[in-house]
Each structure stands twice: as structure tokens, then as C-alpha cells.
Design a protein around this motif. Structure first.
Motif, PDB file in Angstrom:
ATOM      1  N   VAL A  28      -1.895  -3.429 -27.024  1.00 23.96           N
ATOM      2  CA  VAL A  28      -2.826  -2.988 -25.975  1.00 23.96           C
ATOM      3  C   VAL A  28      -2.749  -3.934 -24.772  1.00 23.96           C
ATOM      4  N   GLY A  29      -2.672  -5.243 -25.035  1.00 29.39           N
ATOM      5  CA  GLY A  29      -2.537  -6.214 -23.952  1.00 29.39           C
ATOM      6  C   GLY A  29      -1.251  -6.004 -23.162  1.00 29.39           C
ATOM      7  N   MET A  30      -0.150  -5.753 -23.861  1.00 29.17           N
ATOM      8  CA  MET A  30       1.124  -5.460 -23.184  1.00 29.17           C
ATOM      9  C   MET A  30       0.995  -4.227 -22.302  1.00 29.17           C
ATOM     10  N   SER A  31       0.348  -3.199 -22.842  1.00 28.91           N
ATOM     11  CA  SER A  31       0.236  -1.927 -22.121  1.00 28.91           C
ATOM     12  C   SER A  31      -0.631  -2.079 -20.877  1.00 28.91           C
ATOM     13  N   LEU A  32      -1.782  -2.752 -21.012  1.00 28.04           N
ATOM     14  CA  LEU A  32      -2.680  -2.906 -19.863  1.00 28.04           C
ATOM     15  C   LEU A  32      -2.051  -3.798 -18.787  1.00 28.04           C
ATOM     16  N   ALA A  33      -1.358  -4.860 -19.201  1.00 24.67           N
ATOM     17  CA  ALA A  33      -0.698  -5.738 -18.229  1.00 24.67           C
ATOM     18  C   ALA A  33       0.406  -4.985 -17.487  1.00 24.67           C
ATOM     19  N   SER A  34       1.171  -4.172 -18.208  1.00 24.07           N
ATOM     20  CA  SER A  34       2.241  -3.398 -17.566  1.00 24.07           C
ATOM     21  C   SER A  34       1.664  -2.349 -16.628  1.00 24.07           C
ATOM     22  N   ALA A  35       0.560  -1.701 -17.049  1.00 24.20           N
ATOM     23  CA  ALA A  35      -0.102  -0.727 -16.174  1.00 24.20           C
ATOM     24  C   ALA A  35      -0.627  -1.418 -14.914  1.00 24.20           C
ATOM     25  N   GLY A  36      -1.078  -2.668 -15.056  1.00 25.72           N
ATOM     26  CA  GLY A  36      -1.540  -3.427 -13.895  1.00 25.72           C
ATOM     27  C   GLY A  36      -0.407  -3.718 -12.923  1.00 25.72           C
ATOM     28  N   VAL A  37       0.757  -4.119 -13.451  1.00 24.27           N
ATOM     29  CA  VAL A  37       1.928  -4.367 -12.590  1.00 24.27           C
ATOM     30  C   VAL A  37       2.295  -3.102 -11.816  1.00 24.27           C
ATOM     31  N   ALA A  38       2.363  -1.978 -12.526  1.00 25.95           N
ATOM     32  CA  ALA A  38       2.740  -0.715 -11.876  1.00 25.95           C
ATOM     33  C   ALA A  38       1.680  -0.271 -10.872  1.00 25.95           C
ATOM     34  N   SER A  39       0.401  -0.485 -11.180  1.00 27.83           N
ATOM     35  CA  SER A  39      -0.684  -0.108 -10.263  1.00 27.83           C
ATOM     36  C   SER A  39      -0.594  -0.890  -8.959  1.00 27.83           C
ATOM     37  N   GLN A  40      -0.327  -2.196  -9.072  1.00 28.39           N
ATOM     38  CA  GLN A  40      -0.252  -3.020  -7.865  1.00 28.39           C
ATOM     39  C   GLN A  40       0.934  -2.630  -6.990  1.00 28.39           C
ATOM     40  N   ALA A  41       2.034  -2.196  -7.612  1.00 27.93           N
ATOM     41  CA  ALA A  41       3.184  -1.720  -6.832  1.00 27.93           C
ATOM     42  C   ALA A  41       2.899  -0.337  -6.243  1.00 27.93           C
ATOM     43  N   LEU A  42       2.331   0.555  -7.049  1.00 29.49           N
ATOM     44  CA  LEU A  42       2.077   1.926  -6.589  1.00 29.49           C
ATOM     45  C   LEU A  42       1.077   1.945  -5.434  1.00 29.49           C
ATOM     46  N   PHE A  43       0.007   1.191  -5.574  1.00 26.18           N
ATOM     47  CA  PHE A  43      -1.030   1.169  -4.535  1.00 26.18           C
ATOM     48  C   PHE A  43      -0.691   0.175  -3.418  1.00 26.18           C
ATOM     49  N   LYS A  44       0.394  -0.572  -3.609  1.00 25.01           N
ATOM     50  CA  LYS A  44       0.773  -1.636  -2.662  1.00 25.01           C
ATOM     51  C   LYS A  44      -0.419  -2.546  -2.388  1.00 25.01           C
ATOM     52  N   ASN A  45      -1.089  -2.863  -3.459  1.00 22.86           N
ATOM     53  CA  ASN A  45      -2.340  -3.598  -3.331  1.00 22.86           C
ATOM     54  C   ASN A  45      -2.454  -4.617  -4.465  1.00 22.86           C
ATOM     55  N   PRO A  46      -2.617  -5.909  -4.151  1.00 26.36           N
ATOM     56  CA  PRO A  46      -2.621  -6.936  -5.198  1.00 26.36           C
ATOM     57  C   PRO A  46      -3.862  -6.915  -6.080  1.00 26.36           C
ATOM     58  N   LEU A  47      -4.892  -6.175  -5.690  1.00 26.22           N
ATOM     59  CA  LEU A  47      -6.118  -6.146  -6.484  1.00 26.22           C
ATOM     60  C   LEU A  47      -6.241  -4.880  -7.325  1.00 26.22           C
ATOM     61  N   ALA A  48      -5.194  -4.052  -7.322  1.00 25.92           N
ATOM     62  CA  ALA A  48      -5.232  -2.834  -8.131  1.00 25.92           C
ATOM     63  C   ALA A  48      -5.091  -3.180  -9.610  1.00 25.92           C
ATOM     64  N   ASP A  49      -5.871  -2.515 -10.420  1.00 25.67           N
ATOM     65  CA  ASP A  49      -5.872  -2.723 -11.870  1.00 25.67           C
ATOM     66  C   ASP A  49      -6.526  -1.491 -12.484  1.00 25.67           C
ATOM     67  N   PRO A  50      -6.042  -0.995 -13.612  1.00 26.13           N
ATOM     68  CA  PRO A  50      -6.616   0.238 -14.183  1.00 26.13           C
ATOM     69  C   PRO A  50      -8.126   0.170 -14.390  1.00 26.13           C
ATOM     70  N   TYR A  51      -8.655  -1.035 -14.639  1.00 29.27           N
ATOM     71  CA  TYR A  51     -10.095  -1.182 -14.858  1.00 29.27           C
ATOM     72  C   TYR A  51     -10.848  -1.161 -13.527  1.00 29.27           C
ATOM     73  N   ILE A  52     -10.359  -1.939 -12.551  1.00 29.97           N
ATOM     74  CA  ILE A  52     -11.069  -2.059 -11.278  1.00 29.97           C
ATOM     75  C   ILE A  52     -11.037  -0.765 -10.483  1.00 29.97           C
TER      76      ILE A  52
END
Length: 338
Positions: A77-101
Motif C-alpha cells: 500500500v505504501g509503494m502504491s500511494l507513493a507511486s500515485a503521488g509521484v504520478a499526481s505531481q507530474a500530471l498536475f505539474k504541481n509539487p503539492l499534489a497527492d491523492p489524499y490532499i
């Protein structure tokens, strides 16, 4: 071989060992290794009857059937959430993007809560549908002239997260006597994990994290937005693919362990500080670090207030919220990329 890879693998092994070793029942390191060895031999003996397993270790049930599935599930789960965070920050072009936030985890929570009431066997599918809807809603609302400003993203994500959380809480309370069980899940917990949960999350992580690892060039290029078209990237196709993978990883993490925040924010930023922004190193290193981070957070959740077990979401929030404020201050001073 890069130095960071063996270092993070070693960190992961140490975190997982401590997660299995430390608990309410005291065991020795040899009990841990002996029980795991016996469990592997027993599994192989089902395929190859000639393998001799020997006598069952004293703490086999505790280590093999209770602690080890819990630790491995937390790592995946930690691997998945961290990877989703990396992809979110690239997709949104935003360093504060995170699936939770940005509210994706809360959106997936609606689906998981609905499934818990009406279709428990399809919790992952329900969570996935609502996670995809959440990404599209936040992405559409935040987009201004092709860009996604930090302020707009945070406001849209927080507002959507509040709305999704309110709906989820209503669904939880409507369950009556079962509400306390769902409440614990809502705050994030790995209590009661079994090998079936590990197998399901392993398949999802293998596909989702594996896809992101193989597309590190596209993650680098998508940061350029529409300009990446000139560099040969089908930006519209990859936006849809990355949205799907972010939703998939987040949805199954939520349906398996509840809503756990900030892992997708903290892990990429810690690794980015050490290794830089290239997704070739950033994506795998964040995944490994995120796994170890969540295993240690779950260990704290189990032990810091013994005999009471805290929801792991409380531990990650205590670690992640100050880090989020630190990043906001850096952004305010113009020291954070955007």
C-alpha cells in the motif's frame, strides 16, 4: 548499480523485519526467520510433496498468519500511494499534489463505503469508479488556461475532499451497529489483513507501479504540458493513462486499508531532495521509500499506545501535515518547483 537502490532495499528489509519482530507477543529473531522459512516450505510442499517441512514453530500462527501479511500489505500500500503521488505531481505539474490532499482518497472512500453496505465483494471496483470520477472532477475544476495553479488545486481538492468525506461519514453512520468497525477502517488500519489481501494488492501494485516505472520518460515529458507534443508525446493519451493508474492504485489502497494520507506527498519529496527530479530514479526510489515508511508508521500505530492500537492514518497525518506546511512555506518563498 546505483548506490540508492541497495540502500533502499536494505531499509525496506529492516523495516519489514522490525514490523514482524515487534508486537504484543515477544519473539526472538530466530522465531521470525524459522516461522517464515517453515511457511515458505509449507507453501512449496503443496506443489512439491517431496519437500519436508519439519515441526511447526511455536509462534508460526502469530508470525506467518498475523504479522507477516500485515507488514507485506502495508509495504505494498505504501509503494502504491507513493507511486500515485509521484504520478499526481507530474500530471498536475504541481509539487503539492497527492491523492489524499486532492481528494482522490476521499472520493474512493465513498465507493468503498457504498460497497461495504451493498456489495462487499466488489469494494475495489466501487472505489476505483469513484476515484476516477474524483480525479476528473478535481482536474477539471483546477485547470485554468491549461495550467493548474497551486492555490486552485488545493482549494478544489480540499473542497472536494470535505464533500466526499461528509458523504462517506453519512454512509458509515447509517450502518448503525457496524459503524465502529467501518470507522476504524476509514481512519486507516491493517488490522485483520490476510494473504488474500496481500495477493490482491500485489497484483494491483505490480501492474500500476510497474507501468509508472516503465513510463519514466513520459512522466518527465508531461511536466512540459502541451509543449511535450512537440517532443513527440501523445499528451492526451498519457494524461488518461496516468489518471487511470493513479485512480487504480489509490482505489485499491483505500479499499484494502482505508484512507491513509500524506504517504504520496512525503515520499516523493524526500527522494526528490536526495536524488533530484528525474523520474527514472524518482519513481522506483519513492515506491521503495513509501513502502518502508508505511510499514514503520503501522509499527508505531501498533506500539505507541499499547495495548490500544491507533489507526495508522493518525500516524501518517502527524508525520505528513507538518511536512506539508513546510512545503507550503517553501512554495511561498519560491523555493519549490511549480
Amino acid at each position: 548499480m546505483k548506490k540508492w537502490l541497495p540502500a533502499l532495499i536494505t531499509l525496506s528489509i529492516i523495516a519489514c523485519f522490525l514490523g514482524v519482530y515487534i508486537g504484543s507477543v515477544n519473539v526472538s529473531p530466530s522465531d521470525v526467520t524459522g516461522s517464515i522459512s517453515y511457511g515458505i516450505k509449507s507453501a512449496l510442499a503443496r506443489l512439491f510433496p517431496s519437500i519436508e517441512t519439519g515441526e511447526e514453530p511455536k509462534y508460526f500462527i502469530i508470525i506467518w498468519k498475523l504479522r507477516l501479511p500485515r507488514v507485506l500489505l502495508a509495504y505494498l500500500v505504501g509503494m502504491s500511494l507513493a507511486s500515485a503521488g509521484v504520478a499526481s505531481q507530474a500530471l498536475f505539474k504541481n509539487p503539492l499534489a497527492d491523492p489524499y490532499i486532492i481528494g482522490v482518497s476521499a472520493g474512493a472512500g465513498i465507493g468503498a463505503a457504498l460497497a461495504a453496505i451493498y456489495a462487499p465483494a466488489h469494494m475495489g471496483a466501487f472505489a476505483l469508479v469513484f476515484a476516477i470520477i474524483s480525479v476528473f472532477v478535481v482536474y477539471s475544476v483546477s485547470k485554468v488556461d491549461g495550467h493548474i495553479p497551486v492555490d486552485t488545486l488545493l482549494l478544489a481538492g480540499i473542497a472536494y475532499g470535505f464533500l466526499a468525506s461528509a458523504i462517506t461519514w453519512y454512509l458509515v453512520i447509517s450502518q448503525g451497529e457496524k459503524a465502529h468497525v467501518t470507522w476504524m477502517w476509514l481512519m486507516g488500519t491493517f488490522n485483520g489483513s490476510d494473504w488474500g489481501d496481500v495477493g490482491e494488492m500485489f497484483i494491483i501494485a505490480l501492474f500500476g507501479v510497474g507501468f509508472l516505472l516503465s513510463r519514466w520518460r513520459e512522466l518527465n515529458l508531461i511536466l512540459f504540458g502541451e509543449e511535450s507534443i512537440a517532443l513527440g508525446l501523445d499528451v492526451h493519451l498519457y494524461r488518461k493513462l496516468f489518471i487511470g493508474v493513479i485512480a487504480l492504485l489509490t482505489a485499491f489502497a483505500v479499499s484494502t486499508a482505508g484512507i491513509i494520507g500524506f504517504v504520496g506527498l512525503v515520499s516523493p519529496h524526500v527522494i526528490r531532495i536526495i536524488l533530484g527530479p528525474n523520474h527514472r530514479e524518482l519513481t522506483p526510489a519513492s515506491a521503495l521509500f513509501g513502502g518502508a515508511l508505511l510499514v514503520m508508521a503501522d509499527l508505531l500505530a501498533r506500539t505507541v499506545a499499547k495495548p490500544t492500537e491507533l489507526p495508522v492514518g493518525i500516524i501518517t497525518a502527524l508525520m505528513g501535515a507538518p511536512f506539508f506546511l513546510y512545503l507550503l512555506m517553501k512554495h511561498k518563498r519560491g523555493e519549490l518547483y511549480s
